[in-house]
Design a protein around this motif. Structure first.
Motif, short mmCIF file in Angstrom:
data_model
loop_
_atom_site.label_atom_id
_atom_site.label_comp_id
_atom_site.label_asym_id
_atom_site.label_seq_id
_atom_site.Cartn_x
_atom_site.Cartn_y
_atom_site.Cartn_z
N VAL A 102 0.86 -1.19 0.00
CA VAL A 102 0.00 0.00 0.00
C VAL A 102 0.89 1.23 0.00
CG1 VAL A 102 -1.73 1.31 1.26
CG2 VAL A 102 -1.88 -1.18 1.18
N VAL A 141 3.36 -0.83 4.11
CA VAL A 141 2.82 0.49 3.78
C VAL A 141 3.98 1.45 3.56
CG1 VAL A 141 1.37 2.40 4.54
CG2 VAL A 141 0.73 0.06 5.11
N THR A 201 -1.73 -1.03 -4.04
CA THR A 201 -2.87 -0.14 -3.80
C THR A 201 -2.34 1.26 -3.52
OG1 THR A 201 -4.21 -1.94 -2.91
CG2 THR A 201 -4.88 0.30 -2.38
N ILE A 295 -7.83 -4.89 1.31
CA ILE A 295 -6.56 -5.61 1.36
C ILE A 295 -6.80 -7.10 1.54
CG2 ILE A 295 -4.47 -5.92 2.74
CD1 ILE A 295 -4.51 -2.93 3.27
#
Length: 577
Positions: A102, A141, A201, A295
């Protein structure tokens, strides 16, 4: 356990550390040597007739005598197998390793400071990012900020806590180029995610999207395999963009205040596109929960081809239990006496004179052993402390080397010994200087006082002087002149550093007041007493106190360097908000 499972375990059996199996070579050699010595020691039995052996030799079938040796070889065998790490099956991982990534792209344009939502759009976005970091997403992330140019703050990581101090301090002023350049940001994200195994993402946290920017987002969606989420941090009615120079005033373009307002119809059209989701920021965690569900739906778990050797279960630990049980028999009567000789033979090579004394003793202990044996020169090379090394040089007869080592130690005792070395060398001027330094370090050192008087007398005799005492002021001036060249240099360096700090302080007074936020912010009226106290501390403490611990300043300088290196052609646009 059925036959198929047994066959599977046999096929999967291997050693995690197969190189440890080479220890069987010395074990076999040791076993062969033991058997050979055993037969050699019992060869005399063949000289006795077979009929008489039962009468002459008692307990000739006593096999217990060989039991300690058999047990020792068996324990060594188990230890080698256990250390080699036998394994039959792979670990059951406690959690699924998600390869999906992400990326958070936070808009740092000037319009993000609009206060149509409290406290402003940017602060609300930061709070939402912190909520996202607090959520257990089980995925990596990464954090990126963008305005006229994109810049990575942190690459994708499972440890999101390290990003919080940097993320909470980011402001539009740290960006080297103003505006909102979606083309550069999306191209950069596409470059960062090309090598990812799973679709990435991208979460774009912004306040508004224009038609041109929407087309760029759709183009990114078409050319990549990832997903895009646009988190909108603005109200339905919008708000006026504040000025970057005065937040109380509105930013104006061509004489008109700039209204920042999201195009709801455009965002609705984007939301209907495949793999694009538009989510307005909410006060609760519904937006974060939506991301977590996304997710979970699109995660890519670790495949069998990606499993490493560390994923296999190490079953060597189970060998420790039989080793402990059989090892207890070593404490039986007679066993420790017989087989303790093996340990003594091994430890006999652990002396200071062995090939590897550093395995068993410290350098200082080895040096002390050399001193006890009268090898002072070798001891001097081994000692780690200045005082002991210099003493060893002195005992070996190398006075100059001892003086050089003592000079490196600033303690009062070492300076006193340095003076004694200079006396041995006949250099009374340097000896006098060393004794004075020793007294300066420790005024209670009576030996230094007595030696200083004796050195003065010798100097008077040498210079043909008859007066034994001198005026205190003259004595003080001579003490200063008698300082070693090394100490004079140190004093000059301290003076030059002090002058340089004063010059820097004078230059800082001429700096633009906008860049000198320290004195404007750090000393409010109610803390004047604290300011007065701080003015009395040392210059070094003031330098430490004034150190800017704000990560945003570090990021600002970092982004300026990156802009010069990667985006030299990018300029500030006319509509820089």
């Amino acid at each position: 356990m059925n036959n198929e499972q047994i066959i599977t375990y046999i096929n999967q059996f291997h050693f995690l550390r197969p190189l440890m199996l080479w220890f069987f070579v010395p074990l076999v050699i040791f076993l062969v040597q033991y058997i050979y010595n055993k037969r050699k020691t019992e060869s005399w039995k063949g000289l006795i007739r077979k009929e008489l052996r039962k009468i002459v030799i008692l307990n000739q079938k006593n096999r217990k005598a060989n039991l300690p040796a058999i047990l020792m070889f068996f324990l060594l065998f188990l230890m080698i197998i256990g250390v080699a790490g036998p394994t039959f099956k792979q670990k059951k991982l406690p959690s699924i390793l998600n390869k999906s990534v992400v990326w958070i792209a936070l808009d740092l344009s000037q319009s993000m400071l609009t206060k149509d939502i409290s406290p402003n759009r940017l602060e609300r976005a930061k709070l939402k990012v912190r909520d996202l970091f607090a959520e257990k997403l089980n995925t990596k992330v990464g954090l990126l900020v963008f305005a006229g140019t994109p810049h990575v703050i942190f690459p994708p990581s499972l440890d999101k806590k390290v990003m919080v101090p940097y993320m909470t301090t980011v402001k539009p002023r740290i960006m080297p180029v103003k505006g909102t350049n979606y083309e550069l940001m999306l191209n950069y994200i596409d470059t960062l995610t090309q090598k990812e195994v799973a679709p990435a993402t991208l979460i774009i946290i912004t306040d508004e999207v224009t038609e041109a920017q929407a087309q760029l987002i759709e183009k990114y969606r078409n050319t990549s395999k990832g997903f895009v989420q646009v988190w909108v941090a603005s109200s339905f009615n919008g708000g006026f963009v504040p000025s970057p120079y005065n937040s109380r005033r509105e930013l104006k373009y061509e004489g008109k205040s700039i209204l920042s307002k999201a195009d709801r119809s455009l965002l609705k059209r984007l939301d209907q596109q495949e793999r694009i989701k538009v989510i307005p920021l909410t006060l609760d965690n519904s937006d974060v929960d939506a991301l977590a569900d996304h997710i979970k739906k699109h995660m890519v778990i670790k495949t069998d081809a990606d499993k490493k050797e560390d994923d296999w279960r190490d079953d060597g630990i189970y060998f420790i239990y039989p080793i402990i049980i059989f090892g207890l028999f070593w404490f039986r009567k007679g066993w420790m006496v017989n087989w303790g000789l093996v340990l003594l033979i091994f430890l006999s090579s652990c002396g200071v004179e062995s090939k590897h004394p550093d395995w068993w003793y410290t350098k200082d202990y080895q040096a002390q052993q050399k001193i006890d044996n009268g090898n002072y020169a070798e001891a001097a090379q081994l000692y780690t402390s200045y005082a002991n090394k210099a003493y060893a040089f002195y005992k070996s007869g190398d006075i100059e080397a001892a003086a050089a080592v003592y000079e490196m130690d600033s303690t009062a005792t070492s300076q006193y010994n340095l003076g004694l070395m200079f006396v041995e060398l006949g250099n009374y001027e340097m000896a006098q200087s060393a004794f004075r330094v020793a007294l300066k370090r420790d005024p209670s050192l009576t030996q230094a006082k007595e030696s200083l008087v004796k050195v003065k007398i010798e100097l008077e005799k040498k210079n043909g002087k008859t007066e034994a005492s001198q005026d205190n002021d003259k004595d003080t001036s001579q003490a200063v002149k008698a300082l070693t060249e090394k100490e004079r240099k140190l004093s000059d360096n301290d003076y030059n550093k002090k002058k340089a700090k004063q010059a820097d302080a004078e230059k800082q007074k001429l700096v633009d007041p906008k860049k000198r936020k320290y004195k404007e912010q750090d000393w409010p009226e109610e803390n004047k007493k604290k300011k007065d106290r701080m003015n009395q501390v040392s210059a070094a403490s003031m330098v430490m106190e004034k150190t800017n611990a704000d990560p945003s300043e570090f990021l600002r300088k970092k982004f300026i360097l990156q802009r010069k290196k990667y985006y030299p052609q990018v300029k500030n646009p006319k509509k820089a908000w």
